[in-house]
Design a protein around this motif. Structure first.
Motif, PDB file in Angstrom:
ATOM      1  N   LEU A   1     -18.302   9.727   5.071  1.00 53.99           N
ATOM      2  CA  LEU A   1     -18.168   8.723   6.131  1.00 53.99           C
ATOM      3  C   LEU A   1     -17.180   7.636   5.738  1.00 53.99           C
ATOM      4  CD1 LEU A   1     -21.843   8.271   7.402  1.00 53.99           C
ATOM      5  CD2 LEU A   1     -20.000   9.622   8.406  1.00 53.99           C
ATOM      6  N   LEU A   2     -17.190   7.250   4.481  1.00 57.77           N
ATOM      7  CA  LEU A   2     -16.227   6.250   4.018  1.00 57.77           C
ATOM      8  C   LEU A   2     -14.797   6.790   4.130  1.00 57.77           C
ATOM      9  CD1 LEU A   2     -18.095   4.872   0.868  1.00 57.77           C
ATOM     10  CD2 LEU A   2     -17.829   3.744   3.075  1.00 57.77           C
ATOM     11  N   ASP A   3     -14.617   8.073   3.824  1.00 61.02           N
ATOM     12  CA  ASP A   3     -13.292   8.682   3.960  1.00 61.02           C
ATOM     13  C   ASP A   3     -12.847   8.696   5.419  1.00 61.02           C
ATOM     14  OD1 ASP A   3     -12.785   9.158   1.293  1.00 61.02           O
ATOM     15  OD2 ASP A   3     -13.690  11.150   1.296  1.00 61.02           O
ATOM     16  N   ILE A   4     -13.787   8.976   6.332  1.00 67.87           N
ATOM     17  CA  ILE A   4     -13.458   8.967   7.756  1.00 67.87           C
ATOM     18  C   ILE A   4     -13.061   7.565   8.194  1.00 67.87           C
ATOM     19  CG2 ILE A   4     -14.440   9.196  10.073  1.00 67.87           C
ATOM     20  CD1 ILE A   4     -16.015  11.602   9.069  1.00 67.87           C
ATOM     21  N   CYS A   5     -13.802   6.562   7.737  1.00 70.32           N
ATOM     22  CA  CYS A   5     -13.475   5.171   8.082  1.00 70.32           C
ATOM     23  C   CYS A   5     -12.072   4.804   7.611  1.00 70.32           C
ATOM     24  CB  CYS A   5     -14.491   4.214   7.451  1.00 70.32           C
ATOM     25  SG  CYS A   5     -16.106   4.210   8.226  1.00 70.32           S
ATOM     26  N   ILE A   6     -11.735   5.209   6.398  1.00 69.45           N
ATOM     27  CA  ILE A   6     -10.407   4.915   5.854  1.00 69.45           C
ATOM     28  C   ILE A   6      -9.330   5.583   6.709  1.00 69.45           C
ATOM     29  CG2 ILE A   6      -8.869   5.336   3.882  1.00 69.45           C
ATOM     30  CD1 ILE A   6     -11.382   5.008   2.097  1.00 69.45           C
ATOM     31  N   ALA A   7      -9.583   6.822   7.141  1.00 75.60           N
ATOM     32  CA  ALA A   7      -8.619   7.534   7.975  1.00 75.60           C
ATOM     33  C   ALA A   7      -8.457   6.859   9.336  1.00 75.60           C
ATOM     34  CB  ALA A   7      -9.061   8.987   8.162  1.00 75.60           C
ATOM     35  N   LEU A   8      -9.578   6.470   9.951  1.00 74.13           N
ATOM     36  CA  LEU A   8      -9.512   5.799  11.252  1.00 74.13           C
ATOM     37  C   LEU A   8      -8.784   4.464  11.136  1.00 74.13           C
ATOM     38  CD1 LEU A   8     -13.105   6.457  12.682  1.00 74.13           C
ATOM     39  CD2 LEU A   8     -10.988   7.682  13.208  1.00 74.13           C
ATOM     40  N   SER A   9      -9.068   3.722  10.076  1.00 71.33           N
ATOM     41  CA  SER A   9      -8.408   2.432   9.870  1.00 71.33           C
ATOM     42  C   SER A   9      -6.906   2.599   9.695  1.00 71.33           C
ATOM     43  CB  SER A   9      -8.995   1.721   8.644  1.00 71.33           C
ATOM     44  OG  SER A   9     -10.342   1.360   8.864  1.00 71.33           O
ATOM     45  N   SER A  10      -6.511   3.633   8.968  1.00 74.25           N
ATOM     46  CA  SER A  10      -5.082   3.857   8.748  1.00 74.25           C
ATOM     47  C   SER A  10      -4.379   4.205  10.059  1.00 74.25           C
ATOM     48  CB  SER A  10      -4.862   4.965   7.714  1.00 74.25           C
ATOM     49  OG  SER A  10      -5.158   6.251   8.252  1.00 74.25           O
ATOM     50  N   GLU A  11      -5.054   4.957  10.924  1.00 76.29           N
ATOM     51  CA  GLU A  11      -4.441   5.316  12.211  1.00 76.29           C
ATOM     52  C   GLU A  11      -4.355   4.121  13.143  1.00 76.29           C
ATOM     53  OE1 GLU A  11      -2.803   7.745  15.307  1.00 76.29           O
ATOM     54  OE2 GLU A  11      -2.768   7.663  13.119  1.00 76.29           O
ATOM     55  N   LEU A  12      -5.390   3.307  13.182  1.00 74.39           N
ATOM     56  CA  LEU A  12      -5.356   2.097  14.007  1.00 74.39           C
ATOM     57  C   LEU A  12      -4.254   1.160  13.542  1.00 74.39           C
ATOM     58  CD1 LEU A  12      -9.218   1.591  14.215  1.00 74.39           C
ATOM     59  CD2 LEU A  12      -7.724   1.961  16.181  1.00 74.39           C
ATOM     60  N   SER A  13      -4.085   1.044  12.227  1.00 69.30           N
ATOM     61  CA  SER A  13      -3.029   0.209  11.677  1.00 69.30           C
ATOM     62  C   SER A  13      -1.656   0.784  12.014  1.00 69.30           C
ATOM     63  CB  SER A  13      -3.195   0.099  10.160  1.00 69.30           C
ATOM     64  OG  SER A  13      -2.147  -0.646   9.583  1.00 69.30           O
ATOM     65  N   ARG A  14      -1.535   2.104  11.925  1.00 67.42           N
ATOM     66  CA  ARG A  14      -0.256   2.753  12.235  1.00 67.42           C
ATOM     67  C   ARG A  14       0.130   2.526  13.692  1.00 67.42           C
ATOM     68  NH1 ARG A  14       2.120   7.096  14.369  1.00 67.42           N
ATOM     69  NH2 ARG A  14       0.188   7.785  15.352  1.00 67.42           N
ATOM     70  N   LEU A  15      -0.830   2.698  14.593  1.00 65.50           N
ATOM     71  CA  LEU A  15      -0.543   2.480  16.011  1.00 65.50           C
ATOM     72  C   LEU A  15      -0.153   1.033  16.278  1.00 65.50           C
ATOM     73  CD1 LEU A  15      -3.420   4.563  17.678  1.00 65.50           C
ATOM     74  CD2 LEU A  15      -0.979   5.126  17.614  1.00 65.50           C
ATOM     75  N   ASN A  16      -0.822   0.125  15.577  1.00 67.96           N
ATOM     76  CA  ASN A  16      -0.546  -1.295  15.809  1.00 67.96           C
ATOM     77  C   ASN A  16       0.820  -1.706  15.266  1.00 67.96           C
ATOM     78  OD1 ASN A  16      -1.334  -3.640  17.044  1.00 67.96           O
ATOM     79  ND2 ASN A  16      -3.010  -4.089  15.649  1.00 67.96           N
ATOM     80  N   GLN A  17       1.339  -0.961  14.313  1.00 59.88           N
ATOM     81  CA  GLN A  17       2.680  -1.254  13.802  1.00 59.88           C
ATOM     82  C   GLN A  17       3.736  -1.075  14.891  1.00 59.88           C
ATOM     83  OE1 GLN A  17       3.127   1.267  10.373  1.00 59.88           O
ATOM     84  NE2 GLN A  17       1.572   0.166   9.189  1.00 59.88           N
ATOM     85  N   GLY A  18       3.436  -0.215  15.872  1.00 58.15           N
ATOM     86  CA  GLY A  18       4.358  -0.028  16.981  1.00 58.15           C
ATOM     87  C   GLY A  18       4.517  -1.274  17.825  1.00 58.15           C
ATOM     88  N   HIS A  19       3.564  -2.193  17.719  1.00 59.65           N
ATOM     89  CA  HIS A  19       3.648  -3.443  18.482  1.00 59.65           C
ATOM     90  C   HIS A  19       4.887  -4.246  18.077  1.00 59.65           C
ATOM     91  CE1 HIS A  19       2.170  -6.768  20.890  1.00 59.65           C
ATOM     92  NE2 HIS A  19       2.273  -7.585  19.859  1.00 59.65           N
TER      93      HIS A  19
END
Length: 332
Positions: free
Chosen positions: A88-106
């Motif tokens: 679950l911690l690995d999944i959280c890290i993956a989700l956080s990285s994707e949310l951060s990546r998408l937000n970089q497009g801002h």
């Protein structure tokens, strides 16, 4: 499945279990979106992660109510819990990285708006370059999210384990954890499907009707999975509502930046710029809110794991199992 026929629970234990399952059932009912357009909006995703946090927090409350000290836990339960928590911690890290990546497009969208703010006709080349960068950035793939599917497969394979014998409190604990694990796998698979743009890995989990939350979960799962499959089959580039809104505006604005426009289209052009600014801000704010809830979930899982390990350290029986269960994997 977990509580076989003939299993006896005292009125107190039965009340603890029923209260937990009724709360989970209500939470699952509230998760059902009002309509297709609410599915995988960032608002719904935030609500889903809040629900997951509450369910995991309720497990802690249930353990306290059971008065089941960690020293009485079966070794199988501990191994499964420690292994699952790392996943679950690995999944959280993956989700956080994707949310951060998408937000970089801002940042790229802000560059577009900056170039078009004062004298757009002289900044079209730079604005178009920033839009090209945004489209390339958004369409790229995050390997960490792809890896989530293998982790979810592993969690699903152990969904109905372990068996419990000679412990009424243990059976209550395992059935409660089973319910939370089902909700966790469902929500995380929805997130992963939405972020990867693929409905192929959506799971249809079958749960025993004896669980008080079974009806609410089956209804929720059927509606959400079904609607997401329809969305993808219709050719939508993304099911993330706020991201799709920005993408739609970009597709309208891009030809006008690339090919130019006549005097009669100036107002339309300005409206598109305004829509892009509003959409970009809404997308960024939504991503921030979901990221915050994912971080909260990470902290709940981590604190629960740490509490378990701490209790074993007091008893002098954790070192080997902790390392075997991948405690070092959490450190990045």
């Amino acid at each position: 499945m977990i509580l076989p026929k003939g299993s006896y629970l005292s009125p107190k234990l039965l009340a603890i279990l029923n209260n937990f399952e009724e709360a989970l059932s209500e939470r699952l009912r509230k998760l059902k979106p009002n309509g297709r357009e609410d599915i995988l909006s960032l608002t719904w995703m935030k609500f889903a992660m809040e629900s997951l946090c509450q369910s995991h927090a309720d497990i802690k409350t249930l353990i306290t109510a059971l008065e089941l000290p960690v020293c009485d836990w079966d070794e199988k339960w501990i191994d499964v819990y420690l292994d699952n928590s790392v996943k679950l911690l690995d999944i959280c890290i993956a989700l956080s990285s994707e949310l951060s990546r998408l937000n970089q497009g801002h940042l790229l969208l802000q560059c577009v708006l900056h170039h078009l703010d004062s004298n757009p006709s002289k900044q079209f080349v730079r604005a178009r370059s920033s839009l090209d960068g945004w489209k390339q950035h958004i369409s790229s793939r995050n390997p960490r999210i792809q890896n989530c599917f293998a982790i979810l497969d592993s969690l699903t394979e152990t969904l109905n384990l372990p068996k419990v014998k000679n412990s009424a409190k243990g059976k209550v604990l395992m059935q409660a954890m089973y319910g939370v694990k089902v909700e966790t796998i469902f929500i995380c698979s929805i997130f992963a499907a939405g972020f990867t743009g693929s409905a192929k890995k959506l799971r249809n989990l079958e749960v025993p009707e004896t669980c008080l939350w079974a009806g609410a979960f089956t209804d929720l799962q059927g509606f959400v999975n079904g609607e997401i499959r329809i969305m993808f089959s219709s050719g939508r580039a993304t099911v993330l509502k706020e991201l799709e809104a920005v993408d739609t505006t970009v597709k309208k604005l891009y030809p006008m930046i690339q090919d130019g426009f006549g005097p009669g289209e100036a107002e339309t052009f300005q409206n598109y710029i305004s829509d892009l600014g509003k959409g970009a801000d809404k997308l960024s704010q939504g991503l921030d809110l979901v990221a915050k809830e994912v971080d909260n979930f990470f902290q709940i899982v981590l604190s629960g794991r740490d509490a378990l390990l701490c209790n074993f350290r007091v008893g002098g029986d954790v070192s080997d199992r902790a390392h075997q269960s991948g405690v070092k994997q959490v450190v990045r």
